[in-house]
Design a protein around this motif. Sequence first.
Motif, PDB file in Angstrom:
ATOM      1  N   ASP A 267     112.644  -5.449 -51.402  1.00  0.00           N
ATOM      2  CA  ASP A 267     112.890  -6.825 -50.974  1.00  0.00           C
ATOM      3  C   ASP A 267     111.755  -7.373 -50.120  1.00  0.00           C
ATOM      4  OD1 ASP A 267     115.591  -8.024 -51.835  1.00  0.00           O
ATOM      5  OD2 ASP A 267     116.097  -5.964 -51.365  1.00  0.00           O
ATOM      6  N   LEU A 268     111.045  -6.512 -49.396  1.00  0.00           N
ATOM      7  CA  LEU A 268     109.864  -6.998 -48.681  1.00  0.00           C
ATOM      8  C   LEU A 268     108.881  -7.634 -49.658  1.00  0.00           C
ATOM      9  CD1 LEU A 268     108.877  -4.337 -45.968  1.00  0.00           C
ATOM     10  CD2 LEU A 268     109.475  -6.738 -45.605  1.00  0.00           C
ATOM     11  N   GLY A 269     108.738  -7.010 -50.828  1.00  0.00           N
ATOM     12  CA  GLY A 269     107.817  -7.534 -51.822  1.00  0.00           C
ATOM     13  C   GLY A 269     108.269  -8.838 -52.457  1.00  0.00           C
ATOM     14  N   ASN A 270     109.559  -9.163 -52.271  1.00  0.00           N
ATOM     15  CA  ASN A 270     110.064 -10.432 -52.792  1.00  0.00           C
ATOM     16  C   ASN A 270     109.860 -11.592 -51.831  1.00  0.00           C
ATOM     17  OD1 ASN A 270     110.978  -9.458 -55.251  1.00  0.00           O
ATOM     18  ND2 ASN A 270     113.017  -8.973 -54.483  1.00  0.00           N
ATOM     19  N   CYS A 271     109.538 -11.299 -50.580  1.00  0.00           N
ATOM     20  CA  CYS A 271     109.412 -12.389 -49.603  1.00  0.00           C
ATOM     21  C   CYS A 271     107.957 -12.688 -49.255  1.00  0.00           C
ATOM     22  CB  CYS A 271     110.226 -12.072 -48.348  1.00  0.00           C
ATOM     23  SG  CYS A 271     109.612 -10.729 -47.323  1.00  0.00           S
ATOM     24  N   MET A 272     107.039 -12.157 -50.057  1.00  0.00           N
ATOM     25  CA  MET A 272     105.617 -12.415 -49.826  1.00  0.00           C
ATOM     26  C   MET A 272     104.862 -12.102 -51.111  1.00  0.00           C
ATOM     27  SD  MET A 272     104.695  -8.977 -47.625  1.00  0.00           S
ATOM     28  CE  MET A 272     106.143  -9.204 -46.585  1.00  0.00           C
ATOM     29  N   PRO A 273     103.644 -12.612 -51.268  1.00  0.00           N
ATOM     30  CA  PRO A 273     102.822 -12.165 -52.400  1.00  0.00           C
ATOM     31  C   PRO A 273     102.616 -10.649 -52.309  1.00  0.00           C
ATOM     32  CG  PRO A 273     101.868 -14.109 -51.367  1.00  0.00           C
ATOM     33  CD  PRO A 273     102.965 -13.640 -50.455  1.00  0.00           C
ATOM     34  N   LEU A 274     102.665  -9.966 -53.438  1.00  0.00           N
ATOM     35  CA  LEU A 274     102.617  -8.505 -53.419  1.00  0.00           C
ATOM     36  C   LEU A 274     101.346  -7.964 -52.776  1.00  0.00           C
ATOM     37  CD1 LEU A 274     104.205  -7.272 -56.779  1.00  0.00           C
ATOM     38  CD2 LEU A 274     105.046  -6.920 -54.452  1.00  0.00           C
ATOM     39  N   TRP A 275     100.235  -8.717 -52.885  1.00  0.00           N
ATOM     40  CA  TRP A 275      98.996  -8.206 -52.308  1.00  0.00           C
ATOM     41  C   TRP A 275      99.025  -8.195 -50.780  1.00  0.00           C
ATOM     42  CZ3 TRP A 275      99.214 -12.348 -55.750  1.00  0.00           C
ATOM     43  CH2 TRP A 275      99.206 -13.619 -55.186  1.00  0.00           C
ATOM     44  N   GLU A 276     100.013  -8.886 -50.177  1.00  0.00           N
ATOM     45  CA  GLU A 276     100.153  -8.837 -48.714  1.00  0.00           C
ATOM     46  C   GLU A 276     100.999  -7.653 -48.254  1.00  0.00           C
ATOM     47  OE1 GLU A 276     101.685 -12.550 -47.299  1.00  0.00           O
ATOM     48  OE2 GLU A 276     100.062 -13.740 -48.163  1.00  0.00           O
ATOM     49  N   LEU A 277     101.750  -7.056 -49.179  1.00  0.00           N
ATOM     50  CA  LEU A 277     102.690  -5.996 -48.813  1.00  0.00           C
ATOM     51  C   LEU A 277     102.023  -4.768 -48.187  1.00  0.00           C
ATOM     52  CD1 LEU A 277     105.616  -4.995 -48.776  1.00  0.00           C
ATOM     53  CD2 LEU A 277     105.317  -4.235 -51.151  1.00  0.00           C
ATOM     54  N   PRO A 278     100.887  -4.277 -48.696  1.00  0.00           N
ATOM     55  CA  PRO A 278     100.272  -3.102 -48.054  1.00  0.00           C
ATOM     56  C   PRO A 278      99.963  -3.311 -46.579  1.00  0.00           C
ATOM     57  CG  PRO A 278      99.325  -3.449 -50.218  1.00  0.00           C
ATOM     58  CD  PRO A 278     100.177  -4.658 -49.933  1.00  0.00           C
TER      59      PRO A 278
END
Length: 331
Positions: free
Chosen positions: A233-244
């Motif tokens: 769900d973290l990856g759903n609330c931001m662009p995936l490239w920001e997740l790391p």
Amino acid sequence: MVDIFGTLGPSCEDLQILSDMFRAGMTGIRINLSHVMLKDCIESISRIKKAAEKNNIAPIILIDMQGPELRIGKFENSYNLKNGNTVYFGEGGIPLDKEIVAQINVGDEILIDDGKILARVSQTDGKKILMQIERGGVLTQRKSIKIVGRDITMPALTDDDKENIGLAKEVGITGIMQPFARSRDDLEQVRKALSENECENIRIYAKIENKAGIDNLESFIDLCDEVIIARGDLGNCMPLWELPHIQKTISRICNEHNKPFMVVTQMLSSMEKSAIPTRAEVSDIYNAVLDGASSVMVTGETAIGAYPGDVIKYLFNTAREAGKHPEDARF
């Protein structure tokens, strides 16, 4: 040593398979209560304990609560949603909680089932909403729903959560995973429910899954026993490239506060169908442990995957290898 968690599901309900998983290095298991009640899992918990005992392991048994996560309601069979379809959700359509429907607006983008399905709201009257499917897929009951760019306010604990907590001590649950931890109030509600049921020894695992959880983590980190970096769900609330970067930020905060943390979601996703993982997946596990993770967990890989024992073998061996080379954390 890093704790190694699998997730219970149809692929690993068998006593021998569970035993093989503990033998391969599993130290704990997650039971997802999004779709079932704890009282329905008593036989499964008994098998988990027997399998662990055969391997001289005292298992960590976690229940993943419903919490404030937004989900589609319950229904039989499935819906094949195709691009361009218009579909009603809520009253008279696909079941959706009225508290959720009331907070959805025309124009909202809706991610369903961890983003596999994308829809846009074209009409709403506060009781039902009409959505146009922009990215289709097969929808089954109780799948997650996310409104892009907005948070929907829901209680920290559902009535089902409270009932499950009431049974947790009796059946030997050692920890609860609180989804979408957002504030001190959320975790205070959980601690109060545990106290009321004489479950003070049950550990609280706070799942960080949205922007509120990230922003407020330091304000409630003392109220949980372990933090979970829940990348789905973290990856759903931001662009995936920001997740790391966000994963690294949460890891750093936990290390600064001497708080154990777990990394979950798609650790070995390819192994739902493949007998071996990708190079990227083992690198992901290795780096999570080097960052200080005290636990790593797989979900669908053991719950519905074809190779649950091999999944645990790769998860355990990769985490152990990272533990042999702490000097790599400097690079």
